[in-house]
Design a protein around this motif. Structure first.
Motif, short mmCIF file in Angstrom:
data_model
loop_
_atom_site.label_atom_id
_atom_site.label_comp_id
_atom_site.label_asym_id
_atom_site.label_seq_id
_atom_site.Cartn_x
_atom_site.Cartn_y
_atom_site.Cartn_z
N ARG A 1 0.83 -1.21 0.00
CA ARG A 1 0.00 0.00 0.00
C ARG A 1 0.86 1.25 0.00
NH1 ARG A 1 -3.28 1.68 -2.69
NH2 ARG A 1 -4.44 3.52 -1.98
N ILE A 2 1.96 1.24 0.77
CA ILE A 2 2.86 2.39 0.78
C ILE A 2 3.51 2.57 -0.59
CG2 ILE A 2 4.99 3.30 1.78
CD1 ILE A 2 4.20 1.98 4.41
N LEU A 3 3.93 1.46 -1.21
CA LEU A 3 4.51 1.55 -2.55
C LEU A 3 3.52 2.16 -3.53
CD1 LEU A 3 6.33 -1.92 -2.84
CD2 LEU A 3 7.39 0.32 -2.57
N ASP A 4 2.26 1.74 -3.47
CA ASP A 4 1.24 2.28 -4.37
C ASP A 4 1.09 3.78 -4.19
OD1 ASP A 4 0.76 -0.22 -5.40
OD2 ASP A 4 -1.01 -0.62 -4.17
N ARG A 5 1.07 4.24 -2.94
CA ARG A 5 0.86 5.66 -2.69
C ARG A 5 2.08 6.49 -3.10
NH1 ARG A 5 -3.41 7.28 0.56
NH2 ARG A 5 -2.70 9.34 -0.17
N PHE A 6 3.29 5.99 -2.82
CA PHE A 6 4.47 6.77 -3.17
C PHE A 6 4.83 6.67 -4.64
CE2 PHE A 6 4.88 7.15 1.33
CZ PHE A 6 5.63 8.30 1.53
N ASN A 7 4.26 5.69 -5.33
CA ASN A 7 4.38 5.64 -6.79
C ASN A 7 3.20 6.30 -7.46
OD1 ASN A 7 6.84 4.25 -6.81
ND2 ASN A 7 5.82 2.26 -6.60
N LEU B 1 -1.58 8.87 5.10
CA LEU B 1 -0.89 9.41 3.93
C LEU B 1 -1.71 10.48 3.23
CD1 LEU B 1 0.70 6.12 2.55
CD2 LEU B 1 1.81 7.97 3.82
N ASP B 2 -3.03 10.42 3.37
CA ASP B 2 -3.86 11.52 2.85
C ASP B 2 -3.52 12.82 3.56
OD1 ASP B 2 -5.17 9.87 1.09
OD2 ASP B 2 -6.94 9.57 2.36
N ARG B 3 -3.33 12.76 4.86
CA ARG B 3 -2.98 13.97 5.61
C ARG B 3 -1.59 14.47 5.21
NH1 ARG B 3 -5.44 12.95 11.74
NH2 ARG B 3 -7.43 12.04 11.04
N VAL B 4 -0.66 13.54 4.99
CA VAL B 4 0.67 13.95 4.54
C VAL B 4 0.59 14.63 3.18
CG1 VAL B 4 2.96 13.10 3.86
CG2 VAL B 4 1.81 12.12 5.87
N ARG B 5 -0.19 14.07 2.27
CA ARG B 5 -0.35 14.68 0.94
C ARG B 5 -0.95 16.08 1.04
NH1 ARG B 5 -4.97 11.98 -1.55
NH2 ARG B 5 -5.94 13.44 -0.08
N ASP B 6 -1.95 16.23 1.88
CA ASP B 6 -2.58 17.55 2.04
C ASP B 6 -1.60 18.59 2.58
OD1 ASP B 6 -4.89 16.36 1.16
OD2 ASP B 6 -5.79 16.15 3.17
N ILE B 7 -0.75 18.18 3.52
CA ILE B 7 0.27 19.10 4.04
C ILE B 7 1.26 19.47 2.95
CG2 ILE B 7 2.15 19.36 5.69
CD1 ILE B 7 0.64 17.41 7.52
N LEU B 8 1.69 18.49 2.17
CA LEU B 8 2.64 18.75 1.08
C LEU B 8 2.08 19.73 0.06
CD1 LEU B 8 3.96 15.12 0.54
CD2 LEU B 8 5.32 17.06 1.33
N GLU B 9 0.80 19.60 -0.22
CA GLU B 9 0.17 20.53 -1.18
C GLU B 9 0.14 21.96 -0.63
OE1 GLU B 9 -3.61 18.72 -1.86
OE2 GLU B 9 -2.86 17.37 -3.43
#
Length: 477
Positions: free
Chosen positions: A386-392, A466-474
């Protein structure tokens, strides 16, 4: 158990008792909520009248230091406890040495229960919900029966023969390690194995080579013994053997799953490392800390199994396959080191708990360990995918994962000039624990990225985290 009060002579008995009880409460020696002995019992213990004790209790209650509960007894008042006096170390003759230990980082330590975040990518923690409590309890009952037969003497520093034999069979079966029972030393986790090896092999002024970036507690353990620790860079094949100085006497590596980046050491690099160690007379410490979990490709040979000259000390742990709280690990020692490291173990703490050793020996012999590893392997594999899918996928714009085929952590290097400390800080405010890669570097330039442990976080929590991490990165990009 008697309350420690000292009455001298036959004068001012009430005053002596009052002053000692008050000092014990205000200094914090008697903690809030501590129940004091009944007046009759304390009077008998001290050889004074019961009235003297009762009057003293009454006076301390009036001073709000004690409180009485009908039918329960007399207790230390929670609001009365003060702070213990503390002496600074600056005036001590050993001030410089104490300051050195004060400056040692403990950043890899795990938080207390009340500080755990909802979504935590902390490394080194296992999937606790899968621990086989019933099997472990049954094995612990067997251990209790075994310890009941003992004569109440200290056990063997190297460990119980039953556990050493079980470990020898386990590592031979799962990792191809060549060893006999006599080569196995049981210790409190891999960290004690490193400490014992450092005590035996390191002295002030000698040189030790470590991977850079690498495992900080290993580096700190060697430095604490006075070694000059040299960071050797790593590349896609592992430690750069040509960069290891000729004068080092100890080389620490994590070849199966490089810590923290995760790539395995290539076969050619392993052969080159062994050849160099033999040529310069150095001992290699092979830390195979999470070798049980492999997801891709064929298993690689351990350095220990390739070593025919006794240059490799193989270190393993049950903290990653079972639980860190068990504090059990092992070291497969080359013949030249067995006697010396065993002596260091005896001087350090004599031996590990025999109750836990008997339990683990039974747990391994009954096949429970292999069954538990297979179950956890499937869980970690799904989390890794699952982590691989999200980071890819949606996180690929910011991060690139370092290729890794084992363990239960991944390293994600930043593609862009991200402010990782800010990302970590903002994530914690959203109950997500992230950890920077930069803290693992020593002498090489720090790598900008994240260290992602997935042993403790639940599978269903990965996407929300990881959704929260993505939102922070944006927001911060």
């Amino acid at each position: 158990m008697e309350l420690h009060i000292v009455i001298q002579g036959s004068k001012d008995l009430s005053g002596q008792l009052y002053r000692q009880l008050r000092e014990a409460i205000e200094s914090g020696r008697l903690k809030a909520g501590t129940r004091l002995p009944p007046s009759r019992l304390l009077a008998e213990q001290l050889g004074i009248s019961r009235k003297t004790v009762a009057d003293t209790y009454a006076l301390l209650t009036y001073d709000n230091l004690l409180t009485g509960k009908v039918g329960s007894g007399t207790f230390v008042n929670a609001q009365a406890v003060g702070q213990c006096r503390k002496q600074g170390h600056e005036s001590l003759a050993s001030a410089a040495i104490i300051s050195k230990w004060h400056n040692i980082s403990t950043s890899l330590g795990h938080p207390s229960m009340d500080a755990i975040l909802r979504y935590d990518f902390i490394g080194g923690a296992t999937t606790r919900n899968q621990f086989p409590q019933d099997d472990w309890r049954r094995c612990a009952q067997h251990a209790l029966r075994q310890t009941a037969k003992s004569r109440g003497l200290y056990s063997q520093p190297a460990g119980l023969p039953a556990l050493r034999d079980a470990i020898a069979r386990h590592v031979a079966f799962s990792r191809g390690v060549h060893c006999n029972v006599e080569d196995v030393l049981v210790c409190h986790g891999a960290q004690q194995a490193l400490d014992l090896l450092a005590r035996v092999l390191v002295e002030p002024g000698c040189s030790v080579a470590v991977e850079d970036p690498g495992y900080p507690p290993a580096r700190q353990s060697f430095a604490a013994q006075g070694a000059e620790v040299i960071g050797v860079p790593v590349d896609a094949e592992g430690i750069c053997v040509d960069a290891i100085p000729e004068h080092v006497r100890l080389i620490y590596v994590t070849p199966s799953h490089q810590f923290p980046l995760g790539m395995p050491m290539s076969q050619a690099r392993r052969v080159a490392l062994l050849e160099k160690a033999l040529r310069i007379g150095a001992v290699i410490i092979e830390d195979d800390y999470d070798c049980e979990f492999r997801y891709e490709g064929r298993p690689s040979e351990t350095l220990q199994s390739l070593d025919s000259q006794g240059a490799v000390a193989y270190v393993g742990t049950f903290s990653k396959s079972l639980q860190p709280e068990l504090r059990l690990g092992y070291c497969i020692l080359p013949p030249a080191l067995v006697e010396a490291v065993t002596a260091a173990k005896q001087l350090s703490d004599w031996h590990c708990s025999t109750l836990t050793q008997w339990t683990l020996a039974k747990f391994i012999d009954d096949g429970c360990l292999q069954k538990h590893i297979r179950r956890c392997h499937a869980i970690y594999a799904s989390r890794r995918e699952r982590i691989l899918d999200r980071f890819n996928g949606d996180l690929a714009h910011w991060f690139e994962l370092v290729p890794s085929v084992a363990g239960f952590h991944l390293a994600a290097q930043a593609r862009l000039p991200l402010d990782i400390p800010l990302l970590v800080e903002l994530a914690r405010k959203l109950d997500v624990g992230l950890y920077p890669l930069a803290g693992f570097s020593y002498q090489v330039p720090p790598r900008n990225g994240l260290f992602l442990g997935y042993g403790a976080i639940e599978t269903l929590d990965l996407d929300p985290a990881l959704d929260r991490v993505r939102d922070i990165l944006e927001q911060i990009a």
